[in-house]
Motif scaffolding. Structure first.
Motif, PDB file in Angstrom:
ATOM      1  N   ALA A 119      83.260  44.558  36.986  1.00 29.80           N
ATOM      2  CA  ALA A 119      83.352  44.253  35.553  1.00 29.80           C
ATOM      3  C   ALA A 119      83.449  42.744  35.352  1.00 29.80           C
ATOM      4  O   ALA A 119      82.848  42.191  34.428  1.00 29.80           O
TER       5      ALA A 119
ATOM      6  N   ASN B 205      87.483  45.837  29.294  1.00 34.53           N
ATOM      7  CA  ASN B 205      88.488  46.649  28.595  1.00 34.53           C
ATOM      8  C   ASN B 205      89.264  47.582  29.529  1.00 34.53           C
ATOM      9  O   ASN B 205      90.431  47.863  29.290  1.00 34.53           O
ATOM     10  N   ASP B 206      88.630  48.059  30.578  1.00 37.31           N
ATOM     11  CA  ASP B 206      89.347  48.845  31.594  1.00 37.31           C
ATOM     12  C   ASP B 206      89.927  47.938  32.671  1.00 37.31           C
ATOM     13  O   ASP B 206      91.008  48.189  33.196  1.00 37.31           O
TER      14      ASP B 206
ATOM     15  N   ALA C 184      84.987  40.983  26.361  1.00 40.28           N
ATOM     16  CA  ALA C 184      86.252  41.716  26.249  1.00 40.28           C
ATOM     17  C   ALA C 184      86.012  43.222  26.378  1.00 40.28           C
ATOM     18  O   ALA C 184      86.801  43.935  27.004  1.00 40.28           O
ATOM     19  N   ALA C 185      84.906  43.692  25.787  1.00 43.16           N
ATOM     20  CA  ALA C 185      84.583  45.121  25.896  1.00 43.16           C
ATOM     21  C   ALA C 185      84.275  45.489  27.343  1.00 43.16           C
ATOM     22  O   ALA C 185      84.717  46.534  27.836  1.00 43.16           O
ATOM     23  N   ILE C 186      83.535  44.636  28.037  1.00 42.44           N
ATOM     24  CA  ILE C 186      83.220  44.917  29.444  1.00 42.44           C
ATOM     25  C   ILE C 186      84.505  44.973  30.283  1.00 42.44           C
ATOM     26  O   ILE C 186      84.615  45.766  31.217  1.00 42.44           O
TER      27      ILE C 186
ATOM     28  N   HIS D  17      77.298  49.608  39.324  1.00 40.19           N
ATOM     29  CA  HIS D  17      77.674  48.409  40.057  1.00 40.19           C
ATOM     30  C   HIS D  17      77.588  48.634  41.556  1.00 40.19           C
ATOM     31  O   HIS D  17      77.230  47.733  42.303  1.00 40.19           O
TER      32      HIS D  17
ATOM     33  N   VAL E  75      87.074  49.820  21.186  1.00 39.05           N
ATOM     34  CA  VAL E  75      85.836  49.050  21.197  1.00 39.05           C
ATOM     35  C   VAL E  75      85.116  49.252  19.868  1.00 39.05           C
ATOM     36  O   VAL E  75      85.025  50.366  19.364  1.00 39.05           O
TER      37      VAL E  75
ATOM     38  N   LEU F 129      79.970  51.654  28.687  1.00 35.10           N
ATOM     39  CA  LEU F 129      80.384  50.329  29.142  1.00 35.10           C
ATOM     40  C   LEU F 129      80.563  50.222  30.649  1.00 35.10           C
ATOM     41  O   LEU F 129      79.965  49.378  31.290  1.00 35.10           O
ATOM     42  N   HIS F 130      81.431  51.015  31.200  1.00 39.47           N
ATOM     43  CA  HIS F 130      81.730  50.835  32.628  1.00 39.47           C
ATOM     44  C   HIS F 130      81.565  52.143  33.381  1.00 39.47           C
ATOM     45  O   HIS F 130      81.196  52.151  34.538  1.00 39.47           O
TER      46      HIS F 130
ATOM     47  N   THR G 210      88.641  50.419  41.672  1.00 37.50           N
ATOM     48  CA  THR G 210      88.383  50.971  40.341  1.00 37.50           C
ATOM     49  C   THR G 210      87.267  50.208  39.627  1.00 37.50           C
ATOM     50  O   THR G 210      87.076  50.372  38.426  1.00 37.50           O
ATOM     51  N   GLY G 211      86.545  49.366  40.368  1.00 34.70           N
ATOM     52  CA  GLY G 211      85.382  48.702  39.789  1.00 34.70           C
ATOM     53  C   GLY G 211      85.689  47.421  39.023  1.00 34.70           C
ATOM     54  O   GLY G 211      84.801  46.826  38.425  1.00 34.70           O
ATOM     55  N   ASP G 212      86.951  46.950  39.048  1.00 39.77           N
ATOM     56  CA  ASP G 212      87.311  45.757  38.268  1.00 39.77           C
ATOM     57  C   ASP G 212      86.485  44.540  38.676  1.00 39.77           C
ATOM     58  O   ASP G 212      86.067  43.752  37.826  1.00 39.77           O
TER      59      ASP G 212
ATOM     60  N   VAL H 151      79.691  43.333  19.350  1.00 39.09           N
ATOM     61  CA  VAL H 151      80.657  44.155  20.086  1.00 39.09           C
ATOM     62  C   VAL H 151      81.988  43.415  20.206  1.00 39.09           C
ATOM     63  O   VAL H 151      82.010  42.210  20.413  1.00 39.09           O
ATOM     64  N   ASP H 152      83.063  44.148  20.064  1.00 32.50           N
ATOM     65  CA  ASP H 152      84.381  43.521  20.215  1.00 32.50           C
ATOM     66  C   ASP H 152      85.423  44.599  20.526  1.00 32.50           C
ATOM     67  O   ASP H 152      85.124  45.788  20.496  1.00 32.50           O
ATOM     68  N   ILE H 153      86.626  44.163  20.833  1.00 24.54           N
ATOM     69  CA  ILE H 153      87.747  45.100  20.998  1.00 24.54           C
ATOM     70  C   ILE H 153      88.872  44.669  20.065  1.00 24.54           C
ATOM     71  O   ILE H 153      88.918  43.529  19.633  1.00 24.54           O
TER      72      ILE H 153
END
Lengths: 556, 556
Positions: free
Chosen positions: B123, B240-241, B236-238, A122, A552, A115-116, B118-120, A544-546
């Protein structure tokens, strides 16, 4: 299947990485500081490439094999790590899914990795897009470099599959002039910045490559580089963390480096030199992979990545499956994004025989590079014993040094012990017979033709006029000695998905040529290659969901 | 100036954060797991907002004051943290520079915080852009929801200043139909996703807000939400962090949360509710800020953020400088991106007197919210004693509860002891007299007019036809009870940068209205607001570079 994870500091310590060299990112991921390179002196590690026959859209199990083989080597008491490419969100939310292996041969924590991860993807997009912004900003503010606006070829990128952005139009002002621009986005995995990150030997090399990127020409025809618009230092700063390789672990707790993710159909398809450099300095065996088949990923691994790194591979593992071989027969048609025909798992001697032609060609291709070839048959539970034996026999007949079955998906390292033993047998010597396919003093056209004829099976190469012009420009500006990277479909040895097996004698088209002066290659596009995928009718991302605790669901 | 950094685990422990709640990101940054919220029971912490007069393009020192005040409170033995917004690369590489304070009142490690953190931010952009891709993909694959293509308003975003992407055109196919699309990008800091991340109270709230986003209308006029195209779980998964607040430290080693970064001119301009929630549960004093002046950031902090969180602020600190006050006189003209007039630091009674009108209005505005106002004069070395005394006297005359000078930039916490003592004096009571400017049962128009007349000083509001239609749509679809967020210039209390001091009686224009149903507000654009900045002639990014060891140069 939930793997019990070790703290990443323990994984790092098992490799001999010191605490001060480790930059943890959560509990189970870490970046490794480049300062470690100064103390690594080991030079006798064996370097193993995992590649595949022409894959189906679901893949041949290359990543599973890379991960599983490194685990099996560790199981045999050999200090080993694997080096993988980073996954991309387009395939994850589109049709292909996760890029972290599967079954009992996975890397973990897979949700986070897919995911990240640590945000490197990025950072690549950010550097890429700020470069585009700096370029057009220079034109906007009076165009002091006298840039020929029509020659600006730098594309923006995103780690998103958005077909609408393939071709966009907008208005660019420059003093009294107004230009109607035709531009577009590609995926970050196709960006030259991604290739630069993958091919950099150290930070100084990264810094210098970023300055060499050619963005456009002046009205007098001279190249405009990113350093000319003072965008190189800014990009280096954006990539300052991304250049550090990431460490995670396999489902058996062995070390895995995941770093950079260029696609193999439109780019070089290999993980980073820096991750390999660390792994080779820390381990006895390093297993890495290149994308898609030998024609797409492995040729670029050998001729571009190994040329840039100076590392010589000791053996290669060629992954195939009965399913994949039959998919290369003329009896089967597969459409990417749609379900695979169920008959692929039934015994079918005719389909297998036709498909074996594809295996033969990939083995012959690998032998051109002078290293042992071990065919790995990725076994599915329903596979026929007779057919498996047939593939092994034919592999040896086609010239492979060995052929082994693997059950790494189902059994983890236990399912790859024979394969690991075979790799150890084939790499007793520390020296490597590795050689390049071509020398760089050939002309760009000669290099393209060498690859197209020897690897793909083409009879001749046809250059479209824009490709010819671009090749002339590259040669004239002193870029003629660069290696070439060919962008073509992964679903055939040729440029045409409908040509199965081992097509021969076809005319290989080169429609367009782009200079990647920072990455250090010339990119030749066979036919019209899509560098920005679209999403299928029902993207996997819909599932996909949380949950409220942040678990996840729906990724695999 | 290099601060000696503590390991982030030590900073966390000093706040009472447990090891298992800490997710380190490198040595000096960490994310805090949301599981901590279950055990935090503290409810008596004081909540302090730092805001400013109408700022110059270089800012009034709000971030320095927020950081420095929290350090000064710690110095006085009060357990305190500050909560800041994340910086954005556009201002960093454009004209404004770093967003991490300065001098002896900074947050560290500032290079990492400003560059990638932290890449937020990425995201947010990724979720935003996959939502755009899912929306157009649904139209492409036969448009099963019967979406009115002309009504699609979702914009893509990047954390890049690229003026070319403000308005783009492309072709979207849908079966036999072809649409010529007019679309565009905005900065990630303006995205509704960023506001959602800032305003979410927990993960379930985030999940639900992501599903409520309204993207378009059907051909029958009904709203199309992100959950209708099954894009909410994926987003939401993307994120999540990114939903986990980030912890760093100040230059004096005190704790600082940095989380989310919506701009205050085009969005809500506040850091996250979740970071404040953690800080309030762990500390006795929490100091936070909102972007630009009271009219831009503070009004939204009170009426949108505090309404969503339920937290009541106990006092606010209004930052001004002699330079900033004089810049609000009619004698001075400042052009963003160009050098400030040098005369701003000379004694000038007339300019100061005119500028004090701006201070008066901001004080009056803050008093509408029922909490004590402490004016903080950010002192520069060359400031005149007579003028500083004049500002203090006038502050009290205008109704501020107190006025103190601060030298936080030069001296760190030592330079803010008087300010900190004043804050302690004004917040002896645990109860807060805080009240909203308006109740949500007013109509959307009444809410807009309440803000425009009471806060900005407008005589009346003029709605352009598209704004009127959008307001009718919002009210008709049940969104009439949402609070409003007004997008307008930060360089005047009004909508017009050329109106200095405290303009009154003007007609406030509302050109466009957008529904942000997921974030939970209606966004009204005064005049034509730029949501994608361009780069100046000589972007600051041109001076940024790294050395071979990875030290970043040229950011400050």
């Amino acid at each position: 299947m939930t793997a019990k994870l070790k703290p990443i500091s323990r994984v790092a310590r098992s490799l001999g990485i010191r605490d001060k060299e480790l930059e943890p990112n959560g509990r189970y991921k870490a970046k490794i500081d480049l300062s470690i390179l100064e103390r690594l002196r080991k030079t006798d590690a064996r370097y193993i490439l995992v590649t595949a026959i022409t894959p189906t859209p679901l893949g041949e199990g290359k990543t599973v094999t890379t991960i599983g083989l490194s685990m099996a080597l560790n199981r045999l008491g050999v200090r080993s790590a694997c080096c993988l490419r980073q996954s991309s969100l387009g395939p994850l939310f589109g049709s292909k899914g996760m890029a972290t292996g599967g079954g009992a041969s996975r890397v973990v924590p897979e949700d986070e990795i897919n995911l990240h991860f640590t945000g490197d993807m990025h950072a690549v997009a950010e550097a890429n897009n700020f470069l585009a912004a700096f370029l057009e900003n220079s034109v906007f503010h009076g165009n002091p470099l006298d840039i020929d606006v029509a020659s600006m070829t730098w594309r923006r990128c995103l780690d998103t599959s958005d077909r609408s952005l393939r071709n966009i139009r907008y208005t660019l002002k420059s003093g009294a002039e107004t230009y109607e621009m035709a531009a577009g986005f590609e995926v970050a995995a196709a960006s030259e910045i991604m290739s630069i990150l993958a091919l950099s030997r150290d930070r100084a090399d990264l810094r210098s490559r970023l300055g060499e990127i050619v963005l456009a020409r002046t009205r007098r025809g001279a190249p405009v580089r990113s350093r000319d618009i003072k965008a190189d230092g800014m990009m280096a700063a954006i990539l300052n963390d991304a250049i550090k390789p990431n460490l995670v672990q396999t489902s058996e707790g062995t070390p895995c480096f995941i770093h950079t993710g260029p696609f193999a159909n439109v780019s070089i398809g290999t993980s980073s030199i820096l991750a390999d450099r660390m792994a080779l300095g820390l381990c006895d065996y390093v297993v890495t992979e290149s994308g898609f088949g030998v024609d797409c990923g492995a040729e670029k691994f050998f001729d571009i990545k190994c040329r840039a790194s100076g590392f010589k591979p000791h053996a290669c593992v060629l992954v195939c499956s009965l399913r994949g071989l039959k998919a290369q027969s003329r009896k089967v048609t597969i459409t990417p994004g749609e379900k695979m025909p169920s008959g692929l798992f039934a015994e079918d001697a005719e389909a297998l025989e036709q498909g074996l032609e594809n295996l033969r060609k990939h083995i012959q291709n690998l032998k051109l590079f002078g290293i042992p070839v071990i065919v790995c048959i990725n076994v599915f539970p329903q596979d026929s014993r007779r057919e498996l034996d047939r593939v092994r026999a034919k592999s040896l007949e086609f010239g492979a040094q060995d052929s082994q079955e693997s059950r790494l998906w189902e059994e983890g390292s236990r399912g790859g012990i024979d394969l690991a033993r075979s790799v150890l047998r084939q790499t007793r010597q520390a020296s490597s017979g590795f050689k390049f396919l071509y020398e760089t003093d050939l002309s760009l056209q000669e290099k393209i033709e060498t690859i197209a004829k020897n690897i793909y099976g083409a009879g001749s190469v046809d250059y479209a006029p824009p490709a010819r012009q671009a090749l002339d420009f590259c040669a004239g500006e002193g870029f003629g000695r660069l290696p070439v990277c060919i962008a073509k479909t992964q679903f055939s040895l040729s440029h045409d998905e409908s040509l199965k097996g081992a097509p021969a004698g076809f005319v290989f088209p080169v429609k367009d040529v782009r200079l990647a002066a920072g990455a250090g290659f010339v990119l030749a596009h066979a036919s019209w290659m899509q560098t920005m995928p679209g999403l299928p009718r029902q993207p996997r991302g819909e599932m996909v969901d949380i949950d409220a605790e942040g678990h996840v669901r729906g990724l695999s």
